[in-house]
Design a protein around this motif. Structure first.
Motif, PDB file in Angstrom:
ATOM      1  N   ARG A 180      18.974  17.030  -7.292  1.00  0.00           N
ATOM      2  CA  ARG A 180      19.569  17.162  -5.965  1.00  0.00           C
ATOM      3  C   ARG A 180      18.485  17.083  -4.899  1.00  0.00           C
ATOM      4  O   ARG A 180      17.410  17.660  -5.044  1.00  0.00           O
ATOM      5  N   THR A 181      18.785  16.367  -3.809  1.00  0.00           N
ATOM      6  CA  THR A 181      17.846  16.275  -2.698  1.00  0.00           C
ATOM      7  C   THR A 181      17.809  17.608  -1.945  1.00  0.00           C
ATOM      8  O   THR A 181      18.867  18.130  -1.568  1.00  0.00           O
ATOM      9  N   PRO A 182      16.631  18.198  -1.737  1.00  0.00           N
ATOM     10  CA  PRO A 182      16.545  19.468  -1.002  1.00  0.00           C
ATOM     11  C   PRO A 182      17.173  19.346   0.383  1.00  0.00           C
ATOM     12  O   PRO A 182      17.044  18.314   1.050  1.00  0.00           O
TER      13      PRO A 182
ATOM     14  N   ASP B  76      17.926  17.348   6.214  1.00  0.00           N
ATOM     15  CA  ASP B  76      17.875  17.782   7.614  1.00  0.00           C
ATOM     16  C   ASP B  76      16.841  16.979   8.384  1.00  0.00           C
ATOM     17  O   ASP B  76      17.064  16.572   9.532  1.00  0.00           O
ATOM     18  N   LEU B  77      15.688  16.751   7.762  1.00  0.00           N
ATOM     19  CA  LEU B  77      14.627  15.969   8.405  1.00  0.00           C
ATOM     20  C   LEU B  77      15.114  14.555   8.691  1.00  0.00           C
ATOM     21  O   LEU B  77      14.900  14.019   9.789  1.00  0.00           O
ATOM     22  N   ALA B  78      15.783  13.941   7.709  1.00  0.00           N
ATOM     23  CA  ALA B  78      16.278  12.572   7.895  1.00  0.00           C
ATOM     24  C   ALA B  78      17.297  12.511   9.024  1.00  0.00           C
ATOM     25  O   ALA B  78      17.286  11.584   9.847  1.00  0.00           O
ATOM     26  N   ALA B  79      18.175  13.520   9.098  1.00  0.00           N
ATOM     27  CA  ALA B  79      19.188  13.537  10.153  1.00  0.00           C
ATOM     28  C   ALA B  79      18.551  13.755  11.515  1.00  0.00           C
ATOM     29  O   ALA B  79      18.920  13.108  12.505  1.00  0.00           O
ATOM     30  N   ARG B  80      17.590  14.661  11.589  1.00  0.00           N
ATOM     31  CA  ARG B  80      16.946  14.978  12.861  1.00  0.00           C
ATOM     32  C   ARG B  80      16.199  13.773  13.417  1.00  0.00           C
ATOM     33  O   ARG B  80      16.114  13.585  14.627  1.00  0.00           O
ATOM     34  N   ARG B  81      15.653  12.944  12.540  1.00  0.00           N
ATOM     35  CA  ARG B  81      14.891  11.776  12.977  1.00  0.00           C
ATOM     36  C   ARG B  81      15.743  10.501  12.982  1.00  0.00           C
ATOM     37  O   ARG B  81      15.214   9.410  13.130  1.00  0.00           O
ATOM     38  N   ASN B  82      17.045  10.670  12.799  1.00  0.00           N
ATOM     39  CA  ASN B  82      17.979   9.538  12.856  1.00  0.00           C
ATOM     40  C   ASN B  82      17.604   8.435  11.869  1.00  0.00           C
ATOM     41  O   ASN B  82      17.689   7.238  12.182  1.00  0.00           O
ATOM     42  N   LEU B  83      17.202   8.832  10.677  1.00  0.00           N
ATOM     43  CA  LEU B  83      16.873   7.854   9.645  1.00  0.00           C
ATOM     44  C   LEU B  83      18.160   7.389   8.974  1.00  0.00           C
ATOM     45  O   LEU B  83      19.027   8.201   8.645  1.00  0.00           O
ATOM     46  N   ASN B  84      18.272   6.104   8.785  1.00  0.00           N
ATOM     47  CA  ASN B  84      19.469   5.537   8.165  1.00  0.00           C
ATOM     48  C   ASN B  84      19.141   4.993   6.784  1.00  0.00           C
ATOM     49  O   ASN B  84      18.151   4.268   6.601  1.00  0.00           O
TER      50      ASN B  84
ATOM     51  N   GLN C  58       0.860  -1.178   0.000  1.00  0.00           N
ATOM     52  CA  GLN C  58       0.000   0.000   0.000  1.00  0.00           C
ATOM     53  C   GLN C  58       0.898   1.231   0.000  1.00  0.00           C
ATOM     54  O   GLN C  58       1.769   1.355   0.855  1.00  0.00           O
ATOM     55  N   ARG C  59       0.690   2.127  -0.958  1.00  0.00           N
ATOM     56  CA  ARG C  59       1.573   3.283  -1.124  1.00  0.00           C
ATOM     57  C   ARG C  59       0.818   4.594  -0.918  1.00  0.00           C
ATOM     58  O   ARG C  59      -0.294   4.772  -1.414  1.00  0.00           O
ATOM     59  N   GLU C  60       1.459   5.499  -0.175  1.00  0.00           N
ATOM     60  CA  GLU C  60       1.012   6.881  -0.075  1.00  0.00           C
ATOM     61  C   GLU C  60       2.122   7.753  -0.637  1.00  0.00           C
ATOM     62  O   GLU C  60       3.301   7.534  -0.345  1.00  0.00           O
ATOM     63  N   ALA C  61       1.759   8.734  -1.440  1.00  0.00           N
ATOM     64  CA  ALA C  61       2.758   9.524  -2.152  1.00  0.00           C
ATOM     65  C   ALA C  61       2.523  11.014  -1.967  1.00  0.00           C
ATOM     66  O   ALA C  61       1.383  11.488  -1.949  1.00  0.00           O
ATOM     67  N   LEU C  62       3.638  11.744  -1.837  1.00  0.00           N
ATOM     68  CA  LEU C  62       3.633  13.192  -1.753  1.00  0.00           C
ATOM     69  C   LEU C  62       4.529  13.737  -2.857  1.00  0.00           C
ATOM     70  O   LEU C  62       5.532  13.116  -3.222  1.00  0.00           O
ATOM     71  N   VAL C  63       4.175  14.909  -3.385  1.00  0.00           N
ATOM     72  CA  VAL C  63       4.973  15.534  -4.437  1.00  0.00           C
ATOM     73  C   VAL C  63       5.352  16.946  -4.003  1.00  0.00           C
ATOM     74  O   VAL C  63       4.616  17.615  -3.272  1.00  0.00           O
ATOM     75  N   GLY C  64       6.518  17.389  -4.460  1.00  0.00           N
ATOM     76  CA  GLY C  64       7.009  18.704  -4.079  1.00  0.00           C
ATOM     77  C   GLY C  64       6.234  19.831  -4.752  1.00  0.00           C
ATOM     78  O   GLY C  64       5.602  19.636  -5.786  1.00  0.00           O
ATOM     79  N   ARG C  65       6.305  20.974  -4.150  1.00  0.00           N
ATOM     80  CA  ARG C  65       5.673  22.164  -4.734  1.00  0.00           C
ATOM     81  C   ARG C  65       6.712  23.271  -4.898  1.00  0.00           C
ATOM     82  O   ARG C  65       7.813  23.199  -4.367  1.00  0.00           O
ATOM     83  N   ASP C  66       6.360  24.289  -5.666  1.00  0.00           N
ATOM     84  CA  ASP C  66       7.220  25.451  -5.899  1.00  0.00           C
ATOM     85  C   ASP C  66       8.572  25.012  -6.465  1.00  0.00           C
ATOM     86  O   ASP C  66       8.616  24.384  -7.512  1.00  0.00           O
ATOM     87  N   THR C  67       9.657  25.289  -5.752  1.00  0.00           N
ATOM     88  CA  THR C  67      10.990  24.964  -6.268  1.00  0.00           C
ATOM     89  C   THR C  67      11.330  23.487  -6.131  1.00  0.00           C
ATOM     90  O   THR C  67      12.372  23.046  -6.623  1.00  0.00           O
ATOM     91  N   ASP C  68      10.465  22.712  -5.486  1.00  0.00           N
ATOM     92  CA  ASP C  68      10.723  21.277  -5.275  1.00  0.00           C
ATOM     93  C   ASP C  68       9.845  20.408  -6.164  1.00  0.00           C
ATOM     94  O   ASP C  68       9.454  19.299  -5.784  1.00  0.00           O
ATOM     95  N   THR C  69       9.539  20.880  -7.370  1.00  0.00           N
ATOM     96  CA  THR C  69       8.602  20.153  -8.226  1.00  0.00           C
ATOM     97  C   THR C  69       9.146  18.791  -8.665  1.00  0.00           C
ATOM     98  O   THR C  69       8.387  17.924  -9.066  1.00  0.00           O
ATOM     99  N   GLY C  70      10.471  18.596  -8.623  1.00  0.00           N
ATOM    100  CA  GLY C  70      11.018  17.304  -9.012  1.00  0.00           C
ATOM    101  C   GLY C  70      11.105  16.308  -7.872  1.00  0.00           C
ATOM    102  O   GLY C  70      11.593  15.193  -8.052  1.00  0.00           O
ATOM    103  N   LEU C  71      10.587  16.711  -6.697  1.00  0.00           N
ATOM    104  CA  LEU C  71      10.667  15.860  -5.505  1.00  0.00           C
ATOM    105  C   LEU C  71       9.419  14.991  -5.360  1.00  0.00           C
ATOM    106  O   LEU C  71       8.296  15.460  -5.557  1.00  0.00           O
TER     107      LEU C  71
END
Length: 280
Positions: free
Chosen positions: A209-211, A216-224, A154-167
């Motif tokens: 490029r990853t925004p 920062d979010l991945a680092a703050r939440r200790n995602l590996n 089961q997949r949930e998806a989010l897409v970037g807006r404004d300058t992050d349209t490729g995300l």
């Protein structure tokens, strides 16, 4: 005939995230991203039938980390109930070139897709689709490709807006599969969880490029970062190949300990974490 062919390149980062934490991350991402228009509340089903050689060539290319490798699959989006030969599916070649993930796919009726991949028959196509159709047929014949595993989630998806349209960020949960009954329309499939059901896979997909705020979010939440492949996980879960260093073992990711505040009927049990519970 209008072309039904689609192709794109991306960089992909994958994280293994507990389902509860994934919900928190989705909420945080929603402040800067939009829900994918094709992603309803609760997400949508994604089912893939993978083809491989009798020696599992594509599997071993992934394990060995070849800089160029490919996979062939038929993919269906949505619920499998009521799938017919007329249902639209994607025949897709997913390949890796160094760090870049490339996907090329064509949308076909399910019956036509099976003629191409199972019966190894040339199907009707436009001039623009000819090179891709011939590549699929050449792969299937030359490598003697056969159905090897089905994965679903089961997949949930989010897409970037404004300058992050490729995300694009996706969250896949209830990851399961089977090593038999390869027709999408099988009425009583014997699916099993191939990744413990209390875990989800979060994927960050970018064109270039990853925004910085995502890292920062991945680092703050200790995602590996993890090297995980749902296809590889299925092959190993069903004992078709020895378990590799990339295999997700449930012992390394135990389910959360129930708290006293949780009602008894909501607390996870060993039965809940078994491979067959809820896998249908």
């Amino acid at each position: 005939m209008a072309s039904r062919l689609h192709a794109f390149n991306r960089f992909e980062l994958k994280y293994l995230v507990p389902v509860e934490q994934a919900a928190e991350i989705r909420g945080e991402l929603a402040e800067r991203m939009d829900a994918d228009l094709h992603s309803p509340v609760g997400g949508y089903g994604v089912w893939s039938l993978y083809y491989d050689s009798p020696q599992l060539r594509f599997y071993w290319e992934k394990i060995e980390g070849l800089k160029f490798r490919r996979k062939l699959r038929i993919r269906h989006y949505g619920n499998l109930d009521g799938v017919t030969d007329e249902s639209p599916v994607c025949v897709e070649i997913k390949q890796r070139v160094n760090r870049v993930t490339q996907k090329r796919r064509i949308t076909l009726p399910y019956g036509v897709a099976r003629q191409l991949c199972d019966d190894r028959v040339m199907v009707d196509h436009s001039v623009k689709e000819s090179a891709f159709i011939q590549e699929v047929l050449e792969l299937v014949v030359r490598l003697n490709l056969q159905p090897s595993a089905i994965t679903g989630y089961q997949r949930e998806a989010l897409v970037g807006r404004d300058t992050d349209t490729g995300l694009r960020v996706t969250f896949d949960r209830r990851i399961r599969g089977r090593d038999r009954d390869f027709h999408f329309g099988t009425t009583t499939p014997e699916n099993r969880f191939t990744i413990p059901p209390h875990l989800s896979v979060m994927e960050i997909k970018v064109n270039e490029r990853t925004p910085h705020w995502i890292t920062d979010l991945a680092a703050r939440r200790n995602l590996n970062l993890v090297r995980i492949s749902k296809y590889v996980q299925s092959i190993e879960a069903f004992g078709l190949a020895p378990r590799s260093v990339f295999h997700i073992n449930e012992a390394d990711y135990p389910p959360p300990t129930p708290t006293e505040e949780q009602p008894l009927e909501q607390r996870p049990t060993q039965h809940d974490a078994s491979l067959k519970v809820g896998a249908k």
